[in-house]
Motif scaffolding. Structure first.
Motif, PDB file in Angstrom:
ATOM      1  N   VAL A   1      30.697  38.851  44.901  1.00  0.00           N
ATOM      2  CA  VAL A   1      31.638  38.915  43.778  1.00  0.00           C
ATOM      3  C   VAL A   1      31.147  39.868  42.688  1.00  0.00           C
ATOM      4  O   VAL A   1      29.961  40.028  42.477  1.00  0.00           O
ATOM      5  CB  VAL A   1      31.889  37.508  43.153  1.00  0.00           C
ATOM      6  CG1 VAL A   1      32.498  36.559  44.176  1.00  0.00           C
ATOM      7  CG2 VAL A   1      30.615  36.911  42.571  1.00  0.00           C
ATOM      8  N   ASP A   2      32.108  40.508  42.018  1.00  0.00           N
ATOM      9  CA  ASP A   2      31.876  41.330  40.819  1.00  0.00           C
ATOM     10  C   ASP A   2      31.070  42.612  41.064  1.00  0.00           C
ATOM     11  O   ASP A   2      30.566  43.204  40.112  1.00  0.00           O
ATOM     12  CB  ASP A   2      31.217  40.489  39.704  1.00  0.00           C
ATOM     13  CG  ASP A   2      31.415  41.100  38.322  1.00  0.00           C
ATOM     14  OD1 ASP A   2      32.517  41.604  38.052  1.00  0.00           O
ATOM     15  OD2 ASP A   2      30.461  41.092  37.525  1.00  0.00           O
ATOM     16  N   THR A   3      30.949  43.055  42.287  1.00  0.00           N
ATOM     17  CA  THR A   3      30.367  44.378  42.541  1.00  0.00           C
ATOM     18  C   THR A   3      30.784  44.862  43.916  1.00  0.00           C
ATOM     19  O   THR A   3      31.094  44.063  44.790  1.00  0.00           O
ATOM     20  CB  THR A   3      28.828  44.390  42.444  1.00  0.00           C
ATOM     21  OG1 THR A   3      28.364  45.736  42.610  1.00  0.00           O
ATOM     22  CG2 THR A   3      28.186  43.527  43.503  1.00  0.00           C
TER      23      THR A   3
ATOM     24  N   ALA B   1      38.412  40.408  34.574  1.00  0.00           N
ATOM     25  CA  ALA B   1      37.127  39.867  35.016  1.00  0.00           C
ATOM     26  C   ALA B   1      37.285  39.371  36.446  1.00  0.00           C
ATOM     27  O   ALA B   1      38.399  39.004  36.862  1.00  0.00           O
ATOM     28  CB  ALA B   1      36.694  38.709  34.117  1.00  0.00           C
ATOM     29  N   THR B   2      36.184  39.327  37.178  1.00  0.00           N
ATOM     30  CA  THR B   2      36.236  38.716  38.502  1.00  0.00           C
ATOM     31  C   THR B   2      36.605  37.245  38.369  1.00  0.00           C
ATOM     32  O   THR B   2      37.266  36.677  39.234  1.00  0.00           O
ATOM     33  CB  THR B   2      34.884  38.885  39.227  1.00  0.00           C
ATOM     34  OG1 THR B   2      34.639  40.291  39.377  1.00  0.00           O
ATOM     35  CG2 THR B   2      34.903  38.251  40.601  1.00  0.00           C
ATOM     36  N   GLY B   3      36.209  36.632  37.249  1.00  0.00           N
ATOM     37  CA  GLY B   3      36.550  35.235  36.995  1.00  0.00           C
ATOM     38  C   GLY B   3      38.053  34.950  37.083  1.00  0.00           C
ATOM     39  O   GLY B   3      38.470  33.879  37.525  1.00  0.00           O
TER      40      GLY B   3
ATOM     41  N   THR C   1      33.445  36.821  28.290  1.00  0.00           N
ATOM     42  CA  THR C   1      32.413  37.829  28.049  1.00  0.00           C
ATOM     43  C   THR C   1      32.833  39.201  28.563  1.00  0.00           C
ATOM     44  O   THR C   1      32.582  40.202  27.911  1.00  0.00           O
ATOM     45  CB  THR C   1      31.067  37.430  28.694  1.00  0.00           C
ATOM     46  OG1 THR C   1      31.292  37.180  30.081  1.00  0.00           O
ATOM     47  CG2 THR C   1      30.488  36.196  28.047  1.00  0.00           C
ATOM     48  N   ASP C   2      33.498  39.261  29.723  1.00  0.00           N
ATOM     49  CA  ASP C   2      33.910  40.565  30.257  1.00  0.00           C
ATOM     50  C   ASP C   2      35.003  41.213  29.403  1.00  0.00           C
ATOM     51  O   ASP C   2      35.227  42.413  29.489  1.00  0.00           O
ATOM     52  CB  ASP C   2      34.391  40.439  31.714  1.00  0.00           C
ATOM     53  CG  ASP C   2      33.344  40.975  32.706  1.00  0.00           C
ATOM     54  OD1 ASP C   2      32.147  40.929  32.366  1.00  0.00           O
ATOM     55  OD2 ASP C   2      33.728  41.432  33.800  1.00  0.00           O
ATOM     56  N   THR C   3      35.688  40.427  28.604  1.00  0.00           N
ATOM     57  CA  THR C   3      36.736  40.978  27.731  1.00  0.00           C
ATOM     58  C   THR C   3      36.249  41.104  26.289  1.00  0.00           C
ATOM     59  O   THR C   3      37.062  41.378  25.393  1.00  0.00           O
ATOM     60  CB  THR C   3      37.985  40.068  27.725  1.00  0.00           C
ATOM     61  OG1 THR C   3      37.596  38.748  27.327  1.00  0.00           O
ATOM     62  CG2 THR C   3      38.658  40.023  29.086  1.00  0.00           C
TER      63      THR C   3
ATOM     64  N   ASP D   1      36.318  41.710  43.769  1.00  0.00           N
ATOM     65  CA  ASP D   1      35.801  42.550  42.679  1.00  0.00           C
ATOM     66  C   ASP D   1      36.929  43.133  41.840  1.00  0.00           C
ATOM     67  O   ASP D   1      38.079  43.199  42.274  1.00  0.00           O
ATOM     68  CB  ASP D   1      34.945  43.677  43.287  1.00  0.00           C
ATOM     69  CG  ASP D   1      34.197  44.484  42.236  1.00  0.00           C
ATOM     70  OD1 ASP D   1      33.928  43.952  41.138  1.00  0.00           O
ATOM     71  OD2 ASP D   1      33.876  45.655  42.517  1.00  0.00           O
ATOM     72  N   HIS D   2      36.567  43.593  40.633  1.00  0.00           N
ATOM     73  CA  HIS D   2      37.557  44.230  39.752  1.00  0.00           C
ATOM     74  C   HIS D   2      37.080  45.588  39.239  1.00  0.00           C
ATOM     75  O   HIS D   2      37.692  46.154  38.328  1.00  0.00           O
ATOM     76  CB  HIS D   2      37.915  43.295  38.578  1.00  0.00           C
ATOM     77  CG  HIS D   2      36.819  43.126  37.566  1.00  0.00           C
ATOM     78  ND1 HIS D   2      37.004  43.316  36.219  1.00  0.00           N
ATOM     79  CD2 HIS D   2      35.512  42.777  37.709  1.00  0.00           C
ATOM     80  CE1 HIS D   2      35.869  43.080  35.574  1.00  0.00           C
ATOM     81  NE2 HIS D   2      34.948  42.747  36.450  1.00  0.00           N
ATOM     82  N   HIS D   3      35.969  46.100  39.783  1.00  0.00           N
ATOM     83  CA  HIS D   3      35.464  47.402  39.329  1.00  0.00           C
ATOM     84  C   HIS D   3      36.153  48.558  40.051  1.00  0.00           C
ATOM     85  O   HIS D   3      36.551  48.427  41.202  1.00  0.00           O
ATOM     86  CB  HIS D   3      33.949  47.487  39.548  1.00  0.00           C
ATOM     87  CG  HIS D   3      33.187  46.571  38.640  1.00  0.00           C
ATOM     88  ND1 HIS D   3      32.747  45.329  39.039  1.00  0.00           N
ATOM     89  CD2 HIS D   3      32.823  46.715  37.353  1.00  0.00           C
ATOM     90  CE1 HIS D   3      32.132  44.743  38.024  1.00  0.00           C
ATOM     91  NE2 HIS D   3      32.167  45.561  36.994  1.00  0.00           N
ATOM     92  N   VAL D   4      36.258  49.685  39.350  1.00  0.00           N
ATOM     93  CA  VAL D   4      36.932  50.857  39.923  1.00  0.00           C
ATOM     94  C   VAL D   4      36.083  51.476  41.034  1.00  0.00           C
ATOM     95  O   VAL D   4      36.583  51.747  42.127  1.00  0.00           O
ATOM     96  CB  VAL D   4      37.213  51.907  38.820  1.00  0.00           C
ATOM     97  CG1 VAL D   4      37.846  53.156  39.427  1.00  0.00           C
ATOM     98  CG2 VAL D   4      38.128  51.312  37.753  1.00  0.00           C
TER      99      VAL D   4
ATOM    100  N   ALA E   1      27.563  37.060  32.801  1.00  0.00           N
ATOM    101  CA  ALA E   1      28.331  35.810  32.837  1.00  0.00           C
ATOM    102  C   ALA E   1      29.510  35.906  33.801  1.00  0.00           C
ATOM    103  O   ALA E   1      29.923  34.897  34.369  1.00  0.00           O
ATOM    104  CB  ALA E   1      28.804  35.453  31.430  1.00  0.00           C
ATOM    105  N   ASP E   2      30.073  37.108  34.001  1.00  0.00           N
ATOM    106  CA  ASP E   2      31.178  37.220  34.960  1.00  0.00           C
ATOM    107  C   ASP E   2      30.649  37.031  36.383  1.00  0.00           C
ATOM    108  O   ASP E   2      31.277  36.362  37.205  1.00  0.00           O
ATOM    109  CB  ASP E   2      31.891  38.572  34.823  1.00  0.00           C
ATOM    110  CG  ASP E   2      33.192  38.623  35.626  1.00  0.00           C
ATOM    111  OD1 ASP E   2      33.781  37.548  35.893  1.00  0.00           O
ATOM    112  OD2 ASP E   2      33.619  39.731  35.995  1.00  0.00           O
ATOM    113  N   ALA E   3      29.499  37.615  36.666  1.00  0.00           N
ATOM    114  CA  ALA E   3      28.898  37.474  37.998  1.00  0.00           C
ATOM    115  C   ALA E   3      28.531  36.014  38.268  1.00  0.00           C
ATOM    116  O   ALA E   3      28.982  35.401  39.243  1.00  0.00           O
ATOM    117  CB  ALA E   3      27.653  38.358  38.102  1.00  0.00           C
TER     118      ALA E   3
HETATM  119 MN    MN Z   1      33.002  41.685  35.829  1.00  0.00          MN
END
Ligand code: MN
Length: 327
Positions: free
Chosen positions: A90-92, A136-138, A166-168, A116-119, A28-30
């Motif tokens: 987005v998101d990756t 979240a990327t959102g 959803t991401d939280t 993106d927000h991933h490490v 859902a974040d993607a």
């Molecule tokens: Mn995400």
């Protein structure tokens, strides 16, 4: 973290055609980030298309009723995906998560942007806007829309609310901040309806899934003085309840609700003489190292592996490794 959006705003202002992509099995974040960004860009008069390496799961179909998100090689060709001014991912930040879309990214002449927000991250090229403090990327898409002066319409608000919620884990993970709640509040003002979205996301299961859950939880085993809890699912369980393997999703997390547990796993017998095992650990237990012993992998707190053989054979290998992990 205050993000400098100026470079991206300049790219958006000076181009007309955009393609948006996200990762394999978009969550859902993607999907919500793509749809929210698409709406924001379109409100500025831009043309936007969305293409992903795979389709989103059917339970997210309500987010994308018009089927805007295409699948590369199926509903959009690689050539069509390359035919754009700007390609935003987005998101990756991982090539392994992009597959055929990654090939498009490698070969496109379009300007590339990553939000993106991933490490973890690969160098995908292009402008990278990354904020690992975002839940979240959102959240980032919302802030970008605001920086652009784009209107957040009800559909975008709904998409972005689902992305963040959803991401939280519905605003309960440690990543949830006052910034998260502040944005969520503004999305509600823009038309997102939390009670409706919660029901659409989490209350659409089949009775067969509930029966499987009851049957499997009824056989729960607690080990190591309560530090380890585990479940097994046989092919017989699916047959008897009329459920399908996807119905075991999240079951392992339910086991970690038991006070005192440090780790949990679920072993699921597959049709092809293999056993899929999902491992979960609390903060002080690393289950990725266990999954790696069996040729799998993942994160410290959530990992998986597939073992050959019967359920009993898999259990004989996995159980001692997990007992060791919580000792
Ligand atoms: Mn995400």
């Amino acid at each position: 973290m205050a993000i400098d959006w100026s470079l991206l705003i300049e790219i958006i202002r000076s181009n007309d055609r955009f393609v948006l992509s996200s990762h394999l099995r978009p969550d859902a974040d993607a999907l919500g980030s793509e749809l929210g960004l698409a709406d924001a860009l379109e409100s500025l008069g831009k043309s936007v298309r969305i293409v992903n390496p795979s389709a989103a799961s059917p339970n997210l179909a309500f987010l994308d009723p018009n089927g805007r998100a295409k699948k590369i090689g199926e509903t959009m060709t690689a050539d069509e995906a390359r035919d754009t001014d700007v390609h935003i991912v987005v998101d990756t930040c991982a090539w392994s998560q992009l597959q055929e879309v990654g090939e498009v990214i490698r070969t496109t002449a379009a300007q590339k942007v990553i939000i993106d927000h991933h490490v973890s991250s690969d160098d995908l090229g292009g402008l990278v806007i990354k904020d690992t403090t975002a839940a979240a990327t959102g959240e980032l898409i919302f802030e970008l829309a605001q920086a652009l002066g784009a209107e957040i319409r009800e559909e975008a608000a709904t998409a972005l609310y689902c992305a963040i919620a959803t991401d939280t884990g519905w605003f309960r993970f440690p990543s949830t901040t006052s910034r998260t709640m502040h944005i969520a509040g503004q999305l509600i003002d823009a038309g997102a309806k939390p009670h409706v979205l919660y029901s659409l996301l989490y209350e659409q299961h089949s009775a067969a899934r509930m029966r499987l859950t009851g049957r499997v939880l009824g056989r729960l085993t607690v080990d190591c003085d309560g530090r380890l809890a585990y479940l097994t699912v046989s092919r017989e369980d699916f047959k008897e309840t009329g459920s399908v393997p996807a119905d075991t999703e999240d079951l392992v997390n339910a086991v970690l609700q038991i006070g005192g547990t440090k780790a949990a796993f679920i072993a699921i017998e597959q049709p092809n003489q293999t056993v899929k095992v999902s491992f979960r650990g609390r903060v002080d237990t690393n289950v990725a190292v266990v999954a790696e012993q069996f040729g799998g992998g993942g994160h410290k707190q959530a990992a998986g592996a597939t073992l050959p053989g019967s359920l009993a054979e898999a259990l004989a290998k996995v159980l001692p490794a997990m007992q060791q992990a919580v000792s």
